[in-house]
Design an enzyme around this catalytic site. Structure first.
Site, short mmCIF file in Angstrom:
data_model
loop_
_atom_site.label_atom_id
_atom_site.label_comp_id
_atom_site.label_asym_id
_atom_site.label_seq_id
_atom_site.Cartn_x
_atom_site.Cartn_y
_atom_site.Cartn_z
N HIS A 131 -22.41 -21.22 -17.57
CA HIS A 131 -21.75 -22.11 -16.85
C HIS A 131 -21.96 -23.51 -16.85
O HIS A 131 -23.22 -23.56 -17.22
CB HIS A 131 -21.76 -21.62 -15.29
CG HIS A 131 -20.67 -20.15 -15.29
ND1 HIS A 131 -20.52 -19.42 -13.89
CD2 HIS A 131 -20.54 -19.41 -15.83
CE1 HIS A 131 -19.97 -18.68 -13.40
NE2 HIS A 131 -20.10 -18.21 -14.79
N CYS A 140 -20.70 -21.06 -8.09
CA CYS A 140 -21.10 -19.19 -7.40
C CYS A 140 -22.35 -18.49 -7.32
O CYS A 140 -23.23 -19.68 -7.46
CB CYS A 140 -20.37 -18.63 -9.23
SG CYS A 140 -22.08 -18.48 -10.93
N GLU A 166 -22.87 -25.44 -14.75
CA GLU A 166 -24.84 -25.83 -14.12
C GLU A 166 -25.86 -25.37 -14.39
O GLU A 166 -27.09 -25.72 -15.01
CB GLU A 166 -24.79 -25.16 -12.42
CG GLU A 166 -23.87 -25.62 -12.06
CD GLU A 166 -22.13 -24.68 -11.37
OE1 GLU A 166 -21.58 -24.91 -10.81
OE2 GLU A 166 -21.55 -24.33 -12.48
N CYS A 220 -25.01 -19.59 -9.97
CA CYS A 220 -25.27 -20.93 -10.13
C CYS A 220 -25.98 -21.53 -8.88
O CYS A 220 -27.37 -22.18 -9.48
CB CYS A 220 -24.60 -21.61 -11.05
SG CYS A 220 -23.33 -20.66 -12.03
#
Length: 164
Positions: free
Chosen positions: A57, A87, A59, A90
């Site tokens: 992701h 999410c 992040e 993260c």
């Protein structure tokens, strides 16, 4: 509603540009960057599809690069800007890395873990508390994601039609 500075807006606009990099690579358009003392330390965007890695992701990519740049996994006194609400995965990584402030654009109504679906940052189980501010350029961030998914659905529909 949080008060955002012109610098906050500038950094979020850069995150939107990074999200476009993800989209250009066929990824869900989410971009992130980490700032310390007004300087960008690291940038990233979604790459889960291309890297065949569920943890890729925006992040996480940004945190990995920042840790290398600062030679420390503890990213104290930093701010992460991201176009979509983090999410749970993260959010957990942000807590572990001790990011001080998280600023996100669009809320994630399905998997948001910074106040929309759940809030890991305010959990009693959290040993680190971060400031979380959402909604910066939310309409632009949301529109970027919606356009991507509209186009993706249209491409899938066309592919199915062509296969018949």
């Amino acid at each position: 509603m949080p008060q955002f500075s012109p610098q906050d807006e500038q950094f979020m606009r850069r995150a939107i540009e990074l999200a476009s990099q993800a989209e250009a690579n066929g990824e869900v358009p989410v971009g992130a960057l980490l700032v310390k003392d007004g300087i960008i330390i690291a940038e990233g965007w979604n790459a889960a599809i291309g890297e065949h890695d569920a943890t890729a992701h925006a992040e996480i990519s940004t945190l990995r690069k920042a840790g290398q740049a600062l030679e420390n996994y503890r990213l104290l006194d930093t701010t992460l800007y991201v176009t979509l609400e983090p999410c749970p995965m993260c959010a957990g990584a942000l807590l572990h890395s001790r990011v001080k402030r998280i600023v996100y654009g669009a809320p994630d109504l399905k998997a948001g873990a910074a106040g929309t679906v759940l809030n890991l940052f305010e959990s009693q189980a959290s040993y680190h508390y971060a400031e979380v501010e959402g909604g910066l350029l939310a309409d632009e961030c949301r529109e970027q994601l919606q356009q991507f998914f509209r186009r993706r659905r249209k491409e899938i529909k066309q592919k199915r039609k062509d296969e018949r």
